[in-house]
Each structure stands twice: as structure tokens, then as C-alpha cells.
Design an enzyme around this catalytic site. Structure first.
Site, mmCIF file in Angstrom:
data_model
loop_
_atom_site.group_PDB
_atom_site.id
_atom_site.type_symbol
_atom_site.label_atom_id
_atom_site.label_comp_id
_atom_site.label_asym_id
_atom_site.label_seq_id
_atom_site.Cartn_x
_atom_site.Cartn_y
_atom_site.Cartn_z
ATOM 1 N N TYR B 78 0.848 -1.193 0.000
ATOM 2 C CA TYR B 78 0.000 0.000 0.000
ATOM 3 C C TYR B 78 0.888 1.249 0.000
ATOM 4 O O TYR B 78 1.763 1.407 0.875
ATOM 5 C CB TYR B 78 -0.924 -0.005 1.224
ATOM 6 C CG TYR B 78 -1.788 1.225 1.271
ATOM 7 C CD1 TYR B 78 -2.862 1.359 0.390
ATOM 8 C CD2 TYR B 78 -1.510 2.257 2.165
ATOM 9 C CE1 TYR B 78 -3.646 2.505 0.410
ATOM 10 C CE2 TYR B 78 -2.298 3.399 2.188
ATOM 11 C CZ TYR B 78 -3.366 3.520 1.310
ATOM 12 O OH TYR B 78 -4.135 4.647 1.319
ATOM 13 N N MET B 80 1.414 4.784 0.822
ATOM 14 C CA MET B 80 0.833 5.808 1.704
ATOM 15 C C MET B 80 0.993 7.195 1.092
ATOM 16 O O MET B 80 0.042 7.947 0.987
ATOM 17 C CB MET B 80 1.500 5.766 3.071
ATOM 18 C CG MET B 80 1.299 4.456 3.816
ATOM 19 S SD MET B 80 2.070 4.512 5.440
ATOM 20 C CE MET B 80 3.765 4.169 5.025
ATOM 21 N N HIS B 122 -4.781 5.162 -2.450
ATOM 22 C CA HIS B 122 -5.977 5.978 -2.561
ATOM 23 C C HIS B 122 -5.634 7.284 -3.253
ATOM 24 O O HIS B 122 -4.570 7.851 -3.007
ATOM 25 C CB HIS B 122 -6.562 6.279 -1.179
ATOM 26 C CG HIS B 122 -7.246 5.090 -0.573
ATOM 27 N ND1 HIS B 122 -6.672 4.347 0.444
ATOM 28 C CD2 HIS B 122 -8.436 4.511 -0.846
ATOM 29 C CE1 HIS B 122 -7.489 3.358 0.784
ATOM 30 N NE2 HIS B 122 -8.577 3.427 0.007
ATOM 31 N N ASN B 127 -8.059 14.369 -8.561
ATOM 32 C CA ASN B 127 -6.632 14.395 -8.912
ATOM 33 C C ASN B 127 -6.362 13.599 -10.192
ATOM 34 O O ASN B 127 -5.849 12.483 -10.174
ATOM 35 C CB ASN B 127 -5.817 13.838 -7.739
ATOM 36 C CG ASN B 127 -4.343 14.182 -7.877
ATOM 37 O OD1 ASN B 127 -3.893 14.599 -8.940
ATOM 38 N ND2 ASN B 127 -3.605 13.999 -6.797
ATOM 39 N N GLU B 128 -6.718 14.235 -11.310
ATOM 40 C CA GLU B 128 -6.584 13.566 -12.610
ATOM 41 C C GLU B 128 -5.123 13.228 -12.919
ATOM 42 O O GLU B 128 -4.817 12.155 -13.417
ATOM 43 C CB GLU B 128 -7.123 14.485 -13.720
ATOM 44 C CG GLU B 128 -8.603 14.808 -13.619
ATOM 45 C CD GLU B 128 -9.463 13.646 -14.100
ATOM 46 O OE1 GLU B 128 -8.910 12.741 -14.758
ATOM 47 O OE2 GLU B 128 -10.676 13.654 -13.811
ATOM 48 N N PHE B 133 -1.005 9.305 -14.094
ATOM 49 C CA PHE B 133 0.366 8.862 -13.819
ATOM 50 C C PHE B 133 0.397 7.358 -13.546
ATOM 51 O O PHE B 133 1.132 6.605 -14.165
ATOM 52 C CB PHE B 133 0.912 9.649 -12.621
ATOM 53 C CG PHE B 133 2.195 9.122 -12.042
ATOM 54 C CD1 PHE B 133 3.412 9.407 -12.659
ATOM 55 C CD2 PHE B 133 2.194 8.347 -10.896
ATOM 56 C CE1 PHE B 133 4.601 8.921 -12.126
ATOM 57 C CE2 PHE B 133 3.380 7.864 -10.359
ATOM 58 C CZ PHE B 133 4.584 8.155 -10.979
ATOM 59 N N TYR B 134 -0.441 6.918 -12.614
ATOM 60 C CA TYR B 134 -0.415 5.499 -12.248
ATOM 61 C C TYR B 134 -0.930 4.607 -13.368
ATOM 62 O O TYR B 134 -0.438 3.498 -13.590
ATOM 63 C CB TYR B 134 -1.229 5.264 -10.972
ATOM 64 C CG TYR B 134 -0.516 5.773 -9.734
ATOM 65 C CD1 TYR B 134 0.576 5.085 -9.220
ATOM 66 C CD2 TYR B 134 -0.919 6.946 -9.104
ATOM 67 C CE1 TYR B 134 1.249 5.553 -8.095
ATOM 68 C CE2 TYR B 134 -0.264 7.418 -7.981
ATOM 69 C CZ TYR B 134 0.824 6.717 -7.474
ATOM 70 O OH TYR B 134 1.489 7.174 -6.379
ATOM 71 N N LYS B 137 1.639 4.988 -16.709
ATOM 72 C CA LYS B 137 3.030 4.572 -16.504
ATOM 73 C C LYS B 137 3.127 3.139 -16.014
ATOM 74 O O LYS B 137 4.052 2.418 -16.335
ATOM 75 C CB LYS B 137 3.709 5.501 -15.495
ATOM 76 C CG LYS B 137 3.979 6.889 -16.041
ATOM 77 C CD LYS B 137 5.471 7.140 -16.147
ATOM 78 C CE LYS B 137 5.791 8.318 -17.036
ATOM 79 N NZ LYS B 137 5.340 9.600 -16.510
#
Lengths: 886, 166
Positions: B78, B80, B122, B127-128, B133-134, B137
Site C-alpha cells: 500500500y 501511503m 488511494h 486528482n486527474e 500517472f499510475y 506509466k
């Protein structure tokens, strides 16, 4: 019947059994098995309770067990019982030696030698004390005796050669070395290439070069001993320096080149030698250039003609740069030789490279381009007035501003660069600009830029450090402390920022917090303050002393300064360890350097700060005797009965409070002390003796002042403050001639200084009341006074100074203040004129720091000027953050 | 996009934890609790919590932990926090930080992390940039919507982003 009782001494021996025991006592003493030694000494004493030598030895052992008083009593007793024993006298000497009572120790050793002239041990001990005390004649005699007795020891030869050297018998020293070398058989290890042979050869060479006008021989000797020498660096340096001295510049240049090839390109001194050789400079300039500190070189020391500069530039371009293009020094040093567009271009390359790399010290490095000429030599400018007007500084600022705007517009240092810069380049450009603002005294602009930097990268400690420094310079020490402490917290393993924070906290009067911070880096067990003392952490103790002085804790301040003085006594004592060690290891060159350093020990800055701190404190105590007599009872006789009753009640109450406070303080100290004791089991340290300086407060202030002032006059004659202090002390002691001497020294060093002006006026005004003097003294004082006042009356002298100050826009602020004060002193109705001298000049004056502004304010208040508020607002315009200024 | 910056990683310890606070303060609209910092320091796990150094100083940080997945004996990685100082964004520093955590998983997947089968975090629904990004990428997927996850910021809702690792 002959008396054979060994108790009566004088050579009557102990019986076999006890004699063996006595030998054991000595053996155990030497191997530090003190308890065993005591036990066996006691066994002898049971049978012969008055045996002198045993008593003395027992005393010596006890002394090493930290029972000094008992030891003294026993050794004296032993000596009384056997005055003709060399052992007793030797022990007596050793005891004095351990008390650092060297003169007494020498006497005792000499007495022992009178009885037993052939004792090598005593002779050796004596010789060490003699060199420690710099009884160089005596040292030579003793070493000669030892050598005659034992001519086969290397150490004895070298020690005798050293003694001759120290006595100035240079030829004698050389011949002792040569005779020693002659005693060695061929093929002996001492004659083949190795550390010891090398050191001895270089030592011999050093002595040769110290003989006046003997450089030729020294240079030739270098060639003869070349095969032996392993320290090739100093061999080459000596060679180059001899060649320069002899005017063989072409050869010196070759030698310098060979040093560069050896990898010494980053050593600025070699560059200085190289440049001196090219320019064919005289010996004196060569020596001065060679001794320049840090990264300074001839190029930033001597003003050169354009032809000379060109000569050097050509040499660097053709001879050096092609082979060493990666060397930083080779790139940096010629920058001091170029001018105009070429300077702009080269400096630009240099700065851009550093900005990309991220070099925090860039601004500092660049400040060495801001040179001003003084007495035919360059100095690095330090006053913002000079810096702001300097063409090199303007150029650097211009370049920095150019980079900053270009980076902001298109993330490039130059508009036509191919690649964009990484984000840190802009950060370092701002950081550089902030540093330049600091040099120019523009603290507000610098702080604003640093805030921008911190927003950009809040994790960079350097930013907090510079911001703290700017805040401090702009008079807001409290915020400076907060900023630094925040930076410190980012990296708690950074000792530098921790120390810096501690220093600022002491300056802000936060001594408890300061101790808390620096304790993060002291030993974790025990009392941190004692640990700092053991580590001889002078800067902390000096800062703390000054902090106490500002808090008017006079005794504690004195005590802390005394700690630093004690460290220097210890440094001096420390050389004892080297007397035998260095000769044994043949590190004779380094050893003679140490001896020289120890001779000048009292000229070190930390010692100066401690001694001058002590003098200033005692001067205050002398001027305000009330401080030391706080407890004295008020004069009740002049009061009415009611007043008396009231006054006594107040006094009682005060006394009670003071006692209570003292008791509490004691309790706290005890608690701390206990903790320390338990943790490391240590005994009382020097620090526990008179911790509050009460004993020091009882001493005669002027006597103490005189003691330290005379040390400073002898060892720190190049400091202005030495002579202002001598003057201040001498005047209070009514030693007019000493005061006059100080004035002449000041006059020669800096006749424009406020400190000098102030004191000349003081002297002139007091000269009438010097009292009865011998006619010769009277004349000297009179002539001196006339000369210093330039044949003017005191009031004309002051008037002349007023005109001078009015004529110079940039006349230093402290001088203006001094002149204004003098003006009021002789004519109380001239307050307005005096005020104008200070206020009208504004802050365009030299030396207009926050500190001197505060002094100016105090002066204005002192003569009740109406314009105090004007001054406050002038200063606040420049230093809006200045605290406690109204 | 500026040029890529190669970063080095360093441990987060009790002596430099203040820098994590500074970086977080500069990057996030929420303040993290003391326990978060305490756990990071206590964990002493350089593979899961690390600073990114560039040119000798800290420019970003990633903090992750291994946690149990409710109702099973599986675990997940996870994340953080992940942050890079604004001035240093768009230069691949975040990518290097996340990649280093994934690399750690690869190295330990048959050992210490054998029970781990996904990586998750989370992200605030607004937050586009982060979601992009995640996703682009690393191929994370958008999971459930958690309502009122945040207390003091608006919008208070967030998505769970996750990526199956095996």
C-alpha cells in the site's frame, strides 16, 4: 661505633631483602601498578619507618594516585631524612614537574646531579625541562653531558645537534650531524633511503638554508641528498624556493613545472612560485606570495602591469593548460589576470559551470575577485561601500542577474543554449544572488530571495544557513536563531549547522538552548559541559562567556574565559610529549615547527579573545566597584529612623531571597554533578573549581588586567585592540608612558580609526592632571602629546577631525560617533553640531553595521540629542528588522 | 517536460524525518499525523520508505507498507504517500520512486513478499494527474469509490487504484 642504620641515609644501604623490595617499588611505579608499589613501600617502612628514599618513592606513587597533598608531605619528609640522596632530590623534582612548577623542578634535578653526576635518567629529565622552559644554553650543556657519557646513541647525537640549532649555532649543528653520520659504518640502515635518513637529510638542509646568505650551499646539498629523500614534495618546494632566492628563475620555473607533473596542480602556493619565477620577482615578494592562505595566489596579491599579466597568461595557455585542462586551480587562477571582455567571458563560463554543479561556496570564491589595492598589495574588499562600487562586483552581479532572468524566461542560462537546465540551476543562481546581496549589505533583498529559494526546495540546509546569517546581520538575532534551528532540524547529523545554531543561540542569550543543541554531539553520558571542556571546545566557551557577560553574570563569564586560557596552558604543556618522541622518530623539521608554534601560542585568535574578554570584564568591575560590593550595607546613618527601618527590611528581604536562590542553584548543580559522577565515575574536574567565578571576582581587577594586557602586547602586537586595551588599562593604573606607547602604536597602525581618535583626545584632556613626574618622563609625555595632537590644542584637534569627517561622505560611522562625542565632551553646547555629524551622514558611511548603528544611538542618547528619532528612522529604513532599537 | 533527472535513494531516519515533513507539507493539502511519521521511522525499511536525492539533496519521497487484505491471508503493498517537490516534477522522479518499490517486489516476491499479490493506493477523485500517472506509466486500474475518505479537503471522496501483481 659507625652508624649503619639505613634510616640515616647518606648512602647507607638497605639490607638485601629490603633493597630488593625497594627495586620492586620502582618497577611497579614505572609499570603504573601503584597499589602494589604502596604495599611494598609500606613493608620497608614497617622496619625502617624513617628511610628517606622509600618515603619519597611512596610519595611519588601517591601523587600519581591523585593524592597530591599527602604526596608532598611524604616526599618532603623523605628528603629531610636523607638530604644527600639523589633519589630523594630526583623525586622531589618529579613532584614539582607534575605540578608544572618547572623552575623548582630544575633546581631539584640539579641538586640530584650534584650528588650523582652520572645519572642518565636525571640528566634526560633535566634536559626536557630545559627545552620546555627554553633554557637553551642549559639544554645544550646537558645534552652535551649526555652525549659524552653515551656517544653510541643516535638520539643523543640528534638531541645535541638540535640543541646547537636552537641556540643559533647553525654551523655547529651541521657538524654534529656530520660527525654522527661519520660514526655509522658503511651499509648501516641509517644511511640508506628511508624515512629517518630522509628526515635527517632534510633537517640538515633546513639548517643550511637558515645560515644567512647560504642558499647556494643548501641548493647543492639538496642535489647530494636527493637519493635519500622520500619526502619529494618538500624536496621540490625547497629547491624551487632556493632557486628563486638565488635569482635562477628559469630553473625555478622548471622545478614548478615538475611539481605540477607530480600532481600538485591544486596547490595555490606552487602556482605562486611558478608565477614568481616567470615574472622574475625578488625574494621577499616570492616568500610573501608563497605564504598566502587558502586559494589565494600571486595573481590576487600583487598588482601587475598588463605586460606581466600577458606574460603569465601566455605561460598558462601554452605551458600548463594543455597538460592539465581538468584542474580547477589551473582554470581558476588565470581568471585574476584577465580584464574587460575576456574577464566577462571567462568569469561567465566559471559561474555557469558552478551553478549547474551546485557549488554553495561560489559567492565566497567570487568575492576574491573584488580586490582593492592597499600599500601596493591587493586585499579582498570587506566593506559594502567598497564592494558596491567595485567594477568586478558589478560585473558579477550583472552576470548573475542575466542568468536569473534567462532561466526564468526559458529555463536556460544563455538564450542560445541547446538544452534546458535542471531546476537546481535556478535555485543556485538565486542563492548566489542572495550571497551577493549580503556582500553589498542589502540584507532585505537577500532575505526575500532566500524565502523564494526555501519555497522552491525546503530541504536544502544551506538556504537556512545563509538566511540566518542575513537575519543576524540585519539585527534580528532571534529570527536568525529560529531559521537556523529549523535548518538544523532537517538534518540532525549535520554537525556544522548544529554548531552554527549553538553559536547564534549564545549570541541571542539563549544559553540553555545552546547547551541543549550542542549536547546532541557531545558524549552522551556525563555532563555535556564538562565534556566540552575536556574536548577544549574554545569557540563554545568563548561564546558562552560573552553571553554571560551580556547577562551581567560577571563571575561566570570570567570563569568561562579562564577555561580557554587554561586550554592554552594545556597546549603549552602538551609539547612535553614531543621532546623525546620527535627526536626518537627523527621528525626534527616538524618538531622545530612545533617549538616555534608554542613560542607564539599566545598570539592565537582564541587566546586573544579570551584574554581581551577578561580584560574588558575586569575593567568594568574596576569602573563599577558596586558590582562586587552588592552585598555591602547601605549607609544607614544618614537616614531617619523610619527610612532606616524600611531600608533594613528591604535589605533583609533581599538577602533572604538571594540565599534562597543560591541554595536552589546549588541543589540544581548538585543534581547535575551527581548525574555526571554516576555516569562516568569521574572525579572532580577543573570545571568544578569555583564554578561561578566567585574567587575570580575577588581578585584585584587592575592587576589581572595588567597581567593579560602585557601578554597581549608581547604576543599580539599586530592587533589594534591589543593597544586600545593597553591604553585603557595603563590609564587606570596611571602608567602614562605605557598609555603613550599604546597611542603611538595605534597611530602607526591606523591613524584614521575611531579607537585611536577617542584615546588621543582622552590623553590630551587628562595630560594636565598627570601629577608629579620625573623631569625626563614629563618631557616625553609632553612631546608625545604634542606630536599626537599634531601640535594643536585638543579643541582644535577635534575641530580638525570634525572638518575631515564632514568632508568625507564615507568617513566611518564609528569615527563620526567618536568625533561627535569628543565635540560634546569639550563643549556641551555643541550637541546639535555633534548630532548632525552622525545623523546627516546617514548610512552611506563605512562600517555602518547594525552594531555600530546601535553604538551611534547610544551616543545620541548619551548627549540627549533631540534627533534620536531621526536616527532611528534612518537606520530602520536600511535595517527594518533591527530589534530593540528605539 | 524538462530533461530526466536520475535520482539516488536514501533511508528515512529519525535524524532526517523533518525533511519528509517539509516535502509532504509542500506537496499535500492534508497534514499527516504523528503516527505516520513514527511508523515510517520505526519501520527502518529502506525498500518501502525512501527519499529521492538529486544533486545531493532531497527532492521527493515515497512511503509504502505491506498490509493485510481484509478477510483473507493475502497481503498487498500500500502506497501511503508519493511526493516530489513542485519544481522537480515532470522529470521522472516519481516514476523512479514507484519503480523502485516494484523492483523490490520483484526481488522479494518468492521470499519476504510471497503473500503479496497487489499494489494499491488511494487518490482524491479530483486528482486527474495522479490517476493518469499510475494508469499510463504502471497500468494501475481504477477500483471502488470510497466516499468521505478525507475530512478537511474538498472533494472528500477518493478512488482506490490498484494493480494485480500476480
Amino acid at each position: 661505633m659507625p652508624d649503619n642504620n639505613p634510616q640515616n641515609g647518606a648512602g647507607r644501604p638497605l639490607p638485601k631483602k629490603e633493597a630488593d623490595l625497594f627495586k620492586n617499588v620502582i618497577k611497579h611505579y614505572e609499570t603504573k601498578q601503584y597499589k602494589k608499589a604502596i604495599k611494598q613501600a609500606d613493608t620497608i617502612l614497617k622496619k625502617f619507618p624513617n628511610h628517606g628514599e622509600t618515603l619519597a618513592m611512596k610519595g611519588l606513587v601517591l601523587n600519581n594516585m591523585a593524592k597530591r597533598d599527602e604526596a608532598h608531605a611524604l616526599v618532603k619528609l623523605g628528603l629531610m631524612h636523607d638530604m644527600r640522596s639523589h633519589v630523594c632530590w630526583h623525586v622531589y623534582g618529579l613532584l614539582h614537574r607534575s605540578d608544572r612548577n618547572y623552575n623548582e623542578a630544575i633546581k631539584a634535578y640539579k641538586q640530584a646531579l650534584r650528588i650523582e653526576p652520572d645519572s642518565l635518567q636525571i640528566l634526560r629529565d633535566l634536559s626536557m625541562l630545559q627545552v620546555q622552559m627554553r633554557d637553551l644554553d642549559g639544554f645544550a650543556v646537558t645534552r652535551h653531558n649526555i652525549l659524552t657519557m653515551k656517544p653510541n646513541g643516535k638520539i643523543n647525537w640528534l638531541a645535541f645537534a638540535l640543541a646547537k640549532h636552537l641556540n643559533g649555532d647553525l654551523r655547529g649543528a651541521i657538524s654534529v650531524v656530520d660527525i654522527y653520520l661519520g660514526t655509522l659504518t658503511e651499509g648501516a640502515p641509517e644511511l640508506s633511503r628511508g624515512f629517518e635518513a630522509s628526515e635527517l637529510a632534510m633537517y640538515r638542509n633546513q639548517i643550511l638554508s637558515e645560515i644567512p646568505d647560504n642558499t647556494q650551499e643548501a641548493l647543492e646539498h639538496l642535489e647530494t641528498c636527493k637519493a635519500l629523500v622520500v619526502d619529494e614534495t618538500s624536496w621540490l618546494i625547497s629547491k624551487a624556493r632556493f632557486q628563486l632566492t638565488l635569482g635562477r628563475h628559469a630553473e625555478a620555473r622548471e622545478t614548478a613545472l615538475s611539481m605540477f607533473k607530480r600532481g600538485m596542480t591544486e596547490n595555490s602556493r606552487i602556482h605562486s612560485l611558478y608565477m614568481c619565477a616567470i615574472l622574475k620577482l625578488d625574494k621577499e615578494t616570492c616568500d610573501k606570495a608563497y605564504e598566502l592562505p587558502g586559494t589565494r595566489s600571486l595573481a590576487s596579491y600583487l598588482p601587475l602591469t598588463s605586460e606581466q599579466k600577458q606574460q603569465l597568461l601566455d605561460a598558462y595557455a601554452n605551458e600548463i593548460f594543455p597538460d592539465f585542462e581538468r584542474s580547477a586551480a589551473v582554470k581558476r587562477i588565470p581568471l585574476n589576470l584577465v580584464e574587460g571582455d575576456r574577464l566577462r567571458k571567462s568569469l561567465g563560463v566559471f559561474i555557469r559551470k558552478s551553478l549547474v554543479k551546485g557549488v554553495p561556496s561560489l559567492c565566497r570564491e567570487l568575492s576574491s575577485f573584488v580586490l582593492i589595492e592597499k600599500d601596493g598589495r591587493f586585499e579582498i574588499a570587506s566593506d559594502p561601500i567598497d564592494i558596491k562600487e567595485h567594477s568586478a562586483f558589478k560585473l558579477i552581479v550583472e552576470l548573475a542577474d542575466e542568468y536569473i532572468s534567462c532561466l526564468q524566461a526559458n529555463s536556460k542560462l544563455l538564450a542560445d543554449d541547446e538544452f534546458e537546465e535542471s531546476p537546481s540551476t535556478e535555485l543556485w543562481a538565486w542563492y548566489l544572488r542572495a550571497g551577493l546581496h549580503e556582500l553589498a549589505g542589502e540584507y532585505e533583498s537577500g532575505i526575500a530571495l532566500l524565502d523564494k529559494c526555501i519555497e522552491h526546495t525546503p530541504t536544502l540546509v544551506d538556504l537556512y544557513e545563509l538566511k540566518g546569517r542575513l537575519l543576524r546581520s540585519s539585527g534580528d538575532i532571534k529570527t536568525a536563531v529560529d531559521t537556523l534551528d529549523k535548518g538544523r532540524d532537517l538534518d540532525r547529523q549535520d554537525r556544522y549547522i548544529n554548531n552554527q545554531t549553538t553559536k547564534y543561540m549564545l549570541e541571542a542569550g539563549m544559553d540553555t538552548d545552546a547547551l541543549d543543541r550542542i549536547s546532541m554531539f557531545t558524549k552522551h553520558e556525563g555532563n555535556p559541559e564538562a565534556n566540552l571542556y575536556d574536548m577544549q571546545c574554545s569557540w563554545y566557551e568563548l561564546g558562552l562567556a560573552a553571553c554571560y557577560a551580556r547577562q551581567e553574570k560577571w563571575g561566570k563569564a570570567l570563569r568561562k574565559y579562564a577555561c580557554v586560557v587554561k586550554h592554552f596552558d594545556d597546549f603549552h604543556e602538551d609539547q612535553f610529549d614531543f621532546h623525546s618522541y620527535c627526536i626518537r622518530k627523527v621528525t626534527l623539521r616538524a618538531y622545530t615547527e612545533v617549538l616555534k608554534f608554542e613560542d607564539n601560542l599566545w598570539s592565537e585568535d582564541y587566546y586573544f579573545s579570551a584574554a581581551s574578554g577578561i580584560i574588558k570584564l575586569y575593567l568594568r568591575l574596576h569602573d563599577n566597584p558596586a558590582i562586587t560590593k552588592e552585598d555591602a550595607e547601605p549607609d544607614y546613618s544618614k537616614m531617619t529612623a523610619a527610612e532606616r527601618k524600611k531600608a533594613k527590611a528591604i535589605a533583609r528581604k533581599k538577602k533572604k531571597q538571594a540565599e534562597k536562590k543560591k541554595a536552589e542553584g546549588q541543589k540544581k548543580d548538585d543534581a547535575n554533578g551527581d548525574k555526571g559522577d554516576q555516569a562516568d565515575g569521574s572525579k572532580m574536574t577543573d570545571l568544578d573549581e569555583d564554578p561561578n567565578g566567585d574567587e575570580m571576582m575577588k581578585r584585584d581587577p587592575l592587576e589581572e588586567c595588567q597581567k593579560y594586557s602585557s601578554i597581549l602586547s608581547k604576543h599580539c602586537p599586530h592587533k589594534l585592540e591589543t593597544w586600545t586595551l593597553q591604553y585603557d588599562v595603563a590609564m587606570r593604573r596611571k602608567k602614562w608612558l605605557l598609555a603613550l606607547q599604546a597611542l603611538f602604536k595605534l597611530n602607526r597602525m591606523d591613524s584614521e580609526s575611531a579607537a585611536f581618535f577617542q584615546r588621543v583626545v582622552d590623553f590630551g584632556l587628562k595630560a594636565a592632571d598627570f601629577g608629579e613626574q620625573a623631569p625626563a618622563v614629563k618631557n616625553v609625555l609632553k612631546d608625545g602629546c604634542v606630536e599626537l595632537l599634531q601640535k594643536l590644542s585638543v579643541s582644535d584637534y577635534i575641530k580638525q577631525a570634525v572638518e575631515k569627517v564632514q568632508g568625507h561622505k564615507t568617513a566611518s560611522l564609528p569615527l563620526r560617533v567618536a568625533v561627535a562625542e569628543a565635540l560634546v565632551l569639550i563643549n556641551t553646547s555643541s550637541v546639535d553640531a555633534a548630532t548632525a555629524l552622525i545623523v546627516k551622514g546617514g548610512l552611506d558611511a563605512r562600517d555602518a553595521s547594525v552594531e555600530s548603528c546601535r553604538k551611534a544611538l547610544a551616543a545620541l542618547k548619551g548627549f540627549k540629542s533631540k534627533s534620536v528619532q531621526d536616527w532611528v528612522s534612518v537606520v530602520k529604513q536600511q535595517y527594518p528588522r533591527i530589534a530593540d532599537f528605539s | 517536460m524538462g530533461k530526466q533527472l536520475e535520482v539516488e535513494f536514501g533511508q528515512i531516519t529519525d535524524d532526517n524525518i523533518e525533511q519528509l515533513r517539509q516535502v509532504n507539507l509542500a506537496c499535500f493539502p492534508v497534514q499527516y499525523q504523528e503516527t505516520y511519521y513514527k511508523n515510517v521511522v520505526k519501520g527502518k525499511n529502506e525498500d518501502l520508505c525512501k527519499f529521492a536525492y538529486w544533486n545531493g539533496y532531497i527532492v521527493g519521497a515515497a512511503c509504502s507498507r505491506v498490509e493485510n487484505v481484509e478477510g483473507s491471508d493475502r497481503k498487498r503493498l500500500y502506497i501511503m504517500t508519493l511526493c516530489v517537490l513542485a519544481a522537480y516534477r515532470g522529470r521522472g522522479i516519481g516514476t523512479q520512486l514507484i519503480q523502485s518499490i516494484l523492483d523490490h517486489y520483484e526481488a522479494e516476491k518468492d521470499a519476504a513478499l510471497s503473500k503479496v499479490d497487489e499494489i494499491a493506493l488511494h487518490v482524491q477523485i479530483s486528482n486527474e494527474d495522479a490517476m493518469n500517472f499510475y494508469k499510463t506509466k504502471f497500468g494501475f486500474e481504477k477500483g471502488e469509490l470510497v466516499e468521505n475518505y478525507y475530512r478537511r479537503i474538498d472533494p472528500p471522496h477518493c478512488y482506490l487504484l490498484y494493480k494485480k501483481l500476480r
